[in-house]
Design an enzyme around this catalytic site. Structure first.
Site, short mmCIF file in Angstrom:
data_model
loop_
_atom_site.label_atom_id
_atom_site.label_comp_id
_atom_site.label_asym_id
_atom_site.label_seq_id
_atom_site.Cartn_x
_atom_site.Cartn_y
_atom_site.Cartn_z
N THR A 10 -26.57 5.81 -17.16
CA THR A 10 -26.84 4.66 -18.04
C THR A 10 -27.08 3.40 -17.20
OG1 THR A 10 -24.49 4.12 -18.22
CG2 THR A 10 -25.40 5.59 -19.88
N ASP A 11 -27.72 2.42 -17.82
CA ASP A 11 -27.88 1.13 -17.16
C ASP A 11 -27.30 0.03 -18.04
OD1 ASP A 11 -29.69 0.44 -19.18
OD2 ASP A 11 -31.44 0.86 -17.96
N ARG A 12 -27.45 -1.21 -17.66
CA ARG A 12 -26.74 -2.24 -18.41
C ARG A 12 -27.37 -2.58 -19.75
NH1 ARG A 12 -26.45 -8.07 -15.71
NH2 ARG A 12 -28.15 -8.98 -16.87
N GLY A 69 -27.36 -0.27 -21.72
CA GLY A 69 -26.52 0.64 -22.49
C GLY A 69 -27.15 2.01 -22.71
#
Lengths: 147, 147, 147, 147
Positions: free
Chosen positions: A17-19, A21
């Site tokens: 995942t990345d920021r 979400g």
């Protein structure tokens, strides 16, 4: 996708995942690789066998359409099938769906060529005729099934 | 690539290679992202600003052609430019070359849409008209320069 | 960290974040590798040279303490120095700080051994005495500087 | 490792290898995370539940010893157990072996704390006493089994 040769189940990992979400878009190439390796294995041409034959099949091109996102904990289904093979370029097609739903979250293709360890093109239909045969069967079989 | 708006220099890292001895093909999406973020920053629309405006621009599609490989220690040049923008989809073009050579080792595109945090389409030309303006200037300027 | 041999500046990338909104903890091993490779290069023992000498130096152990998080856009400073070298195991120390602040966000070590391509231990002080010499100088120099 | 609470089987992927031909050492942190998440799930404290309770448990420290390498196609067994829990720091232990062999290829630990979304320490034994209880049971059970 009817006519799929291989269905792989795979959970989205936290570290994917990345920021925003959601799973970062580069990971889809990893999932496609995982499914492709399983597909080749089931066809009888596991990576180890190809390597032992001195045949590499690097990725020449990819195309991905991201239709919906997915995130940590989602259970992905990655389906692979042969789209075309002109004796030089093998094109595979992929559809990814999640959590048993019908909706496709990603549609993709990858193109592959066949090289020897020095990087020269291998005439795969001469070197490994049973490979060409199998691949062509996949196209025909799918031809009947796919809408 | 003439008409490029942004040129990023970037070394291939050891951890980006795979057992074929070359950079794994998924990393190119990372490099494109790095170059895209710098490009937007130079246009005056840094990620932080867009985030503060409540505008996300996820990747909707990518296309990559891998023409040559690269490996640990190679110095990449990643060039970005605007290919098209129809007020909904922004298409960026990328060319990657290595070690100061003219040859392009990878040609790629990425498509982006503009969403609010709830995932609804944002009319970017109304919400951020200066963005649309800047992007259109990039297309025009490139129009003159590119072969 | 006084006595550091190498200071590397490095932005945290978007694709290195996870859904907690911070850089995922596995990336720190990538940053340590980047800084280590630069450090060796500056000592005159670039990876390419070691490879040409037929000497590999795989990671045998790592230890990391995460004191604060970092995220996309943060500018990291990664400092490397030699902690010890007993002719078999080289231990390097790392401190990572962000955005020019004094606070250390991560403290780490990595241990390396020296192998030939068959995986046997290389007596590095015989094979490459100038390497041992340089490394020992680093320890001594740091010994004087470090608090 | 006797007394393990969780055994996860996991193939090493092609994209996890590096140009030394082996899995890059940063991936072990991914595998540990995968196994840890499964372990917590089996204890009844799936990530989703903790998140719903507003409890994050970031990694505070890791230690890894790489004893042997592994590569594409190897089938890993990752075992997790609780080493200690003093109500503030939870320390987990991991052993990784490959292809059903007894030899441990990696031994590792990870330390975790418990925070609320604002980053303050949560008194986990008050907020979620059943968690503390379960974790303590794990330590005791293992205490009996482990050599």
């Amino acid at each position: 996708m009817k006519g799929a040769e291989q269905k792989m189940l795979r959970k989205v990992q936290y570290y994917e995942t990345d920021r925003m979400g959601i799973a970062h878009h580069a990971n889809y190439l990893h999932w496609m690789e995982e499914a492709r390796i399983l597909f080749m294995e089931e066809l009888g041409f596991a990576y180890e066998r190809m390597e032992a034959e001195g045949i590499l099949s690097p990725v020449r091109a990819v195309q991905l359409e991201y239709l919906q996102s997915c995130t940590f904990g989602d259970l992905l289904t990655v389906e692979v099938r042969v789209l075309s093979f002109d004796k030089v370029v093998l094109r595979l097609g992929y559809t990814i769906s999640k959590n048993g739903q019908d909706d496709c979250i990603c549609r993709a293709t990858s193109d592959h060529v066949f090289l020897d360890p020095e990087g020269h093109f291998v005439r795969i239909h001469r070197r490994l005729p049973e490979f060409t045969e199998k691949i062509e069967q996949c196209i025909h079989k799918q031809g009947r099934d796919v809408c």
